[in-house]
Motif scaffolding. Structure first.
Motif, PDB file in Angstrom:
ATOM      1  N   ASP A 101      -5.581  10.792  -3.250  1.00 29.45           N
ATOM      2  CA  ASP A 101      -5.103   9.717  -2.381  1.00 29.45           C
ATOM      3  C   ASP A 101      -5.943   9.735  -1.103  1.00 29.45           C
ATOM      4  N   ARG A 119      -0.959   8.592  -6.629  1.00 30.26           N
ATOM      5  CA  ARG A 119      -0.513   9.997  -6.672  1.00 30.26           C
ATOM      6  C   ARG A 119       0.016  10.365  -8.054  1.00 30.26           C
ATOM      7  N   ALA A 120       0.745   9.439  -8.699  1.00 32.03           N
ATOM      8  CA  ALA A 120       1.330   9.714 -10.016  1.00 32.03           C
ATOM      9  C   ALA A 120       0.258   9.954 -11.075  1.00 32.03           C
ATOM     10  N   THR A 121      -0.917   9.392 -10.890  1.00 32.89           N
ATOM     11  CA  THR A 121      -1.994   9.578 -11.867  1.00 32.89           C
ATOM     12  C   THR A 121      -2.797  10.841 -11.606  1.00 32.89           C
ATOM     13  N   ASN A 176       0.829  -1.205   0.000  1.00 34.11           N
ATOM     14  CA  ASN A 176       0.000   0.000   0.000  1.00 34.11           C
ATOM     15  C   ASN A 176       0.868   1.262   0.000  1.00 34.11           C
ATOM     16  N   SER A 177       1.861   1.304   0.881  1.00 33.86           N
ATOM     17  CA  SER A 177       2.678   2.524   0.994  1.00 33.86           C
ATOM     18  C   SER A 177       3.740   2.631  -0.100  1.00 33.86           C
ATOM     19  N   ALA A 178       4.316   1.513  -0.523  1.00 32.15           N
ATOM     20  CA  ALA A 178       5.429   1.564  -1.469  1.00 32.15           C
ATOM     21  C   ALA A 178       5.000   1.469  -2.933  1.00 32.15           C
ATOM     22  N   VAL A 179       3.824   0.918  -3.203  1.00 25.71           N
ATOM     23  CA  VAL A 179       3.411   0.708  -4.591  1.00 25.71           C
ATOM     24  C   VAL A 179       2.091   1.412  -4.902  1.00 25.71           C
ATOM     25  N   TRP A 180       1.055   1.076  -4.156  1.00 20.92           N
ATOM     26  CA  TRP A 180      -0.284   1.569  -4.480  1.00 20.92           C
ATOM     27  C   TRP A 180      -0.386   3.098  -4.364  1.00 20.92           C
ATOM     28  N   LYS A 181      -0.035   3.647  -3.227  1.00 22.90           N
ATOM     29  CA  LYS A 181      -0.184   5.097  -3.028  1.00 22.90           C
ATOM     30  C   LYS A 181       0.674   5.916  -3.999  1.00 22.90           C
ATOM     31  N   PRO A 182       1.937   5.546  -4.232  1.00 23.04           N
ATOM     32  CA  PRO A 182       2.703   6.299  -5.236  1.00 23.04           C
ATOM     33  C   PRO A 182       2.070   6.224  -6.637  1.00 23.04           C
ATOM     34  N   ALA A 183       1.508   5.072  -6.980  1.00 18.89           N
ATOM     35  CA  ALA A 183       0.862   4.940  -8.294  1.00 18.89           C
ATOM     36  C   ALA A 183      -0.378   5.826  -8.370  1.00 18.89           C
TER      37      ALA A 183
END
Length: 129
Positions: free
Chosen positions: A48, A42-44, A33-40
């Motif tokens: 969040d 935010r990038a879109t 969740n913190s290392a993959v999902w949330k950054p993805a």
């Protein structure tokens, strides 16, 4: 990764993990969740917030299966719920409306009865009710 299979005391089974940390360890939900999902997210540019959290994937999975006609009992097992009643209470709003399916089933049953001698007699159906 070796864990007991099917039950907490089941026979140990070793499987290869598809999602791992850079060190090859099991990827936990919170780490994903913190290392993959949330950054993805935010990038879109998607907000969040809890409406776009990783848990939404679980609800999407459930709604897709329910829309495809999967049973509550099977969905309950897939989601790891101990009680299908809990699954029904949680996801009942996602169940597709059944009015059209009900009408089609009755129309089909009645049209088969009207079809004549081409329809083999049924041991279970409208005639036996």
């Amino acid at each position: 990764m070796t864990l007991p299979w099917e039950t907490l005391t089941g026979e140990p089974r070793t499987v290869e993990l598809y999602l791992t940390t850079p060190a090859g360890l099991a990827l936990s939900r919170s780490m994903f969740n913190s290392a993959v999902w949330k950054p993805a997210i935010r990038a879109t540019g998607i907000p969040d917030d809890r409406h776009n959290g990783m848990h939404v994937l679980r609800h999407t999975y459930a709604s897709v299966l329910l829309d495809a006609g999967e049973s509550i009992k099977a969905l309950s097992a897939y989601l790891g719920h101990a009680d299908p009643g809990f699954t029904l209470r949680t996801y009942t709003h996602l169940l597709p409306a059944s009015e059209d399916r009900t009408r089609r089933a009755i129309d089909k049953a009645l049209s088969e009865d009207q079809a004549g001698d081409d329809v083999p007699p049924s041991l279970d159906g409208l005639d036996t009710a």
